[in-house]
Design a protein around this motif. Structure first.
Motif, short mmCIF file in Angstrom:
data_model
loop_
_atom_site.label_atom_id
_atom_site.label_comp_id
_atom_site.label_asym_id
_atom_site.label_seq_id
_atom_site.Cartn_x
_atom_site.Cartn_y
_atom_site.Cartn_z
N GLY A 56 0.90 -1.23 0.28
CA GLY A 56 -0.10 -0.18 0.05
C GLY A 56 0.77 1.30 -0.01
O GLY A 56 0.46 2.36 0.56
N ALA A 57 2.17 1.20 -0.29
CA ALA A 57 2.78 2.36 -0.35
C ALA A 57 2.66 3.07 -1.76
O ALA A 57 2.40 2.32 -2.75
CB ALA A 57 4.33 2.03 -0.06
N PRO A 58 2.95 4.32 -1.88
CA PRO A 58 2.99 4.96 -3.38
C PRO A 58 4.22 4.72 -4.06
O PRO A 58 5.23 4.48 -3.77
CB PRO A 58 2.86 6.55 -3.07
N CYS A 59 3.80 4.31 -5.41
CA CYS A 59 4.71 4.01 -6.45
C CYS A 59 4.09 4.47 -7.71
O CYS A 59 2.94 4.16 -7.98
CB CYS A 59 5.03 2.60 -6.41
N GLU A 60 4.86 5.15 -8.65
CA GLU A 60 4.68 5.66 -10.01
C GLU A 60 5.90 4.82 -10.92
O GLU A 60 6.92 5.03 -10.36
CB GLU A 60 4.55 6.93 -10.00
N ALA A 61 5.42 4.13 -11.76
CA ALA A 61 6.46 3.45 -12.73
C ALA A 61 6.17 3.96 -14.19
O ALA A 61 5.13 3.91 -14.58
CB ALA A 61 6.39 2.04 -12.48
N HIS A 62 7.25 4.09 -14.94
CA HIS A 62 7.45 4.45 -16.19
C HIS A 62 8.22 2.99 -16.92
O HIS A 62 9.45 3.28 -16.54
CB HIS A 62 7.86 5.70 -16.52
#
Length: 323
Positions: free
Chosen positions: A281-287
């Motif tokens: 549930g930790a925030p993560c943005e991936a590209h």
């Protein structure tokens, strides 16, 4: 891009141990000059392993595209890039190098200049390397990363930054440093030495660009793995140094970037970390981009969609209140 020849004689890396051949071999584009350099540790605190000597090696034949690396880091430090009009944000950068050396330009000074031009105070971290003979070598990069966070926080008023707006970014093996700090920012890996060590080492955001992450031999970068944990680690050691297996709900927001055609560090490193982070549930943005290979930094993205990555990172940092 013009070359500032004067900088050849006043190299701001402050590397007294660089060989004469290395000093003569490189030139630096104007603008890639730190404004200051600060040691991570008090004088006399570190005793380098016998025979360890710092030296710069130039890997580029193009005088307008310097690509230096620092070997044998014996004086871990932060090179500081100060903007004309600071916006209060700070970014610490850990360049890559397979835990054999630390890249100077393409994953350090180049991005530092880009961020400095936008008002961010930048600290390029030259961390010690686990295979150079230091005691507790496997924890040495994390030790220097924790100390870097605390030193930067301790300098907040001096450098005009907000101690609650400090991001940590890492490339390749420096991405392993960054993601280790992501999950082990409060691990006890060294004894406090001064007042700075009473401060938190938790970054306010972490960015990992084509990062080495896992020590699972199925996807690990073999050289980094051996340098960090040895050729035949047991299962517990492999787990401890695999950030995707140590994620926690209170870790900082995470930003990941990887090219799917990366033939050096498998994209599965970032994929596994993204999935594990989401799982707690930790925030993560991936590209993830189709092309880009490994080590593209800022200079090797021309004509590719991945060239947009600095703007994506900038917008994400803004969305988390860093800039």
């Amino acid at each position: 891009m013009p070359i500032d020849r004067r900088n050849l004689l006043t190299a701001s890396l402050a590397l007294p141990f660089a060989s004469a051949a290395a000093q003569a071999a490189w030139t630096r584009p104007a603008g890639l000059v730190p404004d200051a350099s600060v040691a991570l540790w008090p004088a006399g605190r570190l005793t380098p392993p016998p025979g360890l000597v710092e030296q710069i090696v130039q890997r580029s034949d193009d005088p307008n595209a310097s690509d230096r690396m620092l070997q044998g880091v014996s004086r871990p430090r932060l090179d500081i890039f100060r903007p004309t009009k600071p916006n209060g944000a700070a970014v610490i950068l850990a360049p890559g190098g397979g835990y054999r050396y630390v890249v100077i330009d393409k994953e350090g000074y180049e991005l530092a200049r880009w961020l400095k031009e936008r008002g961010v105070t930048v600290y390029v971290l030259f961390y010690r390397l686990p295979g150079d003979g230091w005691t507790n070598g496997s924890d040495i990069p994390l030790t220097d990363a924790q100390r870097a966070m605390r030193i930067v926080r301790s300098r907040a008023r001096l450098d005009g930054i907000d101690p609650a707006r400090i991001a940590f970014g890492g490339f390749s093996a420096g991405g392993q440093v960054a993601t280790s700090l992501l999950t082990r920012f409060d691990a006890s890996v060294y004894a406090p030495v001064d007042a700075a060590d009473a401060l938190s080492a938790r970054p306010d955001a972490v960015a990992a660009i084509y990062p080495v992450v896992s020590m699972d031999p199925a996807i690990a970068h073999a050289v980094s793995r051996e340098k960090l944990i040895g050729a035949n680690p047991d299962a517990a050691r492999e787990k401890l140094y695999s950030p995707e297996r140590n994620v926690r709900a209170d870790q900082p927001p995470l930003w990941l970037l990887h090219a799917e055609d990366d033939s050096v560090v498998k994209v599965a490193n970032s994929v596994r970390l993204r999935e594990a982070t989401r799982g707690v549930g930790a925030p993560c943005e991936a590209h993830f981009f189709e092309r880009g290979e490994h080590g593209f930094g800022l200079m090797k993205t021309a004509g590719l969609p991945v060239a947009i990555w600095p703007d994506l990172l900038w917008n994400w940092l803004g969305s988390h209140g860093i800039i």
